[in-house]
Design a protein around this motif. Sequence first.
Motif, mmCIF file in Angstrom:
data_model
loop_
_atom_site.group_PDB
_atom_site.id
_atom_site.type_symbol
_atom_site.label_atom_id
_atom_site.label_comp_id
_atom_site.label_asym_id
_atom_site.label_seq_id
_atom_site.Cartn_x
_atom_site.Cartn_y
_atom_site.Cartn_z
ATOM 1 N N GLN A 149 -16.417 65.007 -59.419
ATOM 2 C CA GLN A 149 -16.103 63.634 -59.048
ATOM 3 C C GLN A 149 -14.795 63.189 -59.712
ATOM 4 O O GLN A 149 -13.979 62.495 -59.093
ATOM 5 C CB GLN A 149 -17.246 62.702 -59.458
ATOM 6 N N PHE A 163 -12.051 64.711 -57.791
ATOM 7 C CA PHE A 163 -11.881 64.001 -56.517
ATOM 8 C C PHE A 163 -11.064 62.728 -56.708
ATOM 9 O O PHE A 163 -10.091 62.472 -55.979
ATOM 10 C CB PHE A 163 -13.243 63.664 -55.917
ATOM 11 N N LEU A 201 -8.316 67.119 -52.450
ATOM 12 C CA LEU A 201 -9.169 65.938 -52.248
ATOM 13 C C LEU A 201 -10.459 66.269 -51.494
ATOM 14 O O LEU A 201 -11.549 65.935 -51.976
ATOM 15 C CB LEU A 201 -8.378 64.840 -51.545
ATOM 16 N N GLY A 240 -12.858 68.414 -53.670
ATOM 17 C CA GLY A 240 -13.534 67.635 -54.699
ATOM 18 C C GLY A 240 -14.594 66.711 -54.124
ATOM 19 O O GLY A 240 -15.670 66.536 -54.712
ATOM 20 N N LEU A 241 -14.324 66.114 -52.955
ATOM 21 C CA LEU A 241 -15.281 65.204 -52.326
ATOM 22 C C LEU A 241 -16.570 65.928 -51.954
ATOM 23 O O LEU A 241 -17.670 65.441 -52.220
ATOM 24 C CB LEU A 241 -14.659 64.567 -51.090
ATOM 25 N N SER A 284 -18.530 66.707 -55.119
ATOM 26 C CA SER A 284 -18.948 65.532 -55.890
ATOM 27 C C SER A 284 -20.091 64.782 -55.221
ATOM 28 O O SER A 284 -20.859 64.077 -55.894
ATOM 29 C CB SER A 284 -17.759 64.578 -56.094
#
Length: 289
Positions: free
Chosen positions: A33, A36, A184, A187-188, A191
């Motif tokens: 997270q 992200f 991005l 990571g999303l 997370s």
Amino acid sequence: MIKSALWMIGALTSFSLMAIGVRELSGLIDTFQVLFFRSVIGLFVIALVIACSGKVERFRTDRPGLHGIRNIVHFAGSYGWFLGIGLLPLAEVFALEFTVPLWTALIACLFLNEQLTVRKVFAIILGMVGVVVIVQPGSGVISHSSLIVLGAAICYAVAHSSTKSLAATEHPLTILFYMCLVQLPIGLCFSLLNWQNPTDVQWFWITVIGISALTAHFCMAKAMQTAEATVVVTMDFLRLPAIAMVGVAFYAEPLEIALMVGALLMLLGNLLNMYVPENKHGDVARTSR
């Protein structure tokens, strides 16, 4: 060389600030997270800077494949580094990370056609000896946490070499833009498995991480435009004494004699790499292909 050194000072400061932010969030916010949010902040800032500059061509690239490979590997390295910050003393994490110059030198020689001179090899050896002095290898060093950081170091070496290749044709802002754009969604996705809403203080540290990550990579990319990858990463050794002082000042980590001796060896290696000229007869040694 002076310009490269100045850019590296900016990188060292940024990496130290990022380490503080990561330590403050360790165990409170999931690492995926944090990565992200780092990409979200970075993408917003970089897109705004490019848009305001009017140079929209910096949103485009002719090398999407290399950007993709670089940032997948870099994301893996960042994840390992973030985990290590929460598991080990700051100075030890940075010391273990400084196996990066060894891997970078080999990768740059094999794939970027850079020369691995005797001077560079000796400078890197001095730095590596400094690392050994600091971590004092024993049964407790080769731990699960240490292996995570060493794995991150190998990933960073690949990313550094890729950055050097990209810097030959891409503007630093373009490199940063695609770093955030690629990392991005990665990571999303991860997370979402353990999402939680940050508190006000946690948002502050997330912002520090996001901004310092941008300035660190911008400075590193600019440095690599003015010097070879092995030279830049060898100068990065100065990050160890800097983060050691952070550990002493903010987290009451001991400033040991071994750390000071190791840092001195690293500094000597950096000075040698920056100021001693190469001789004209046989100072070049390549590794075999």
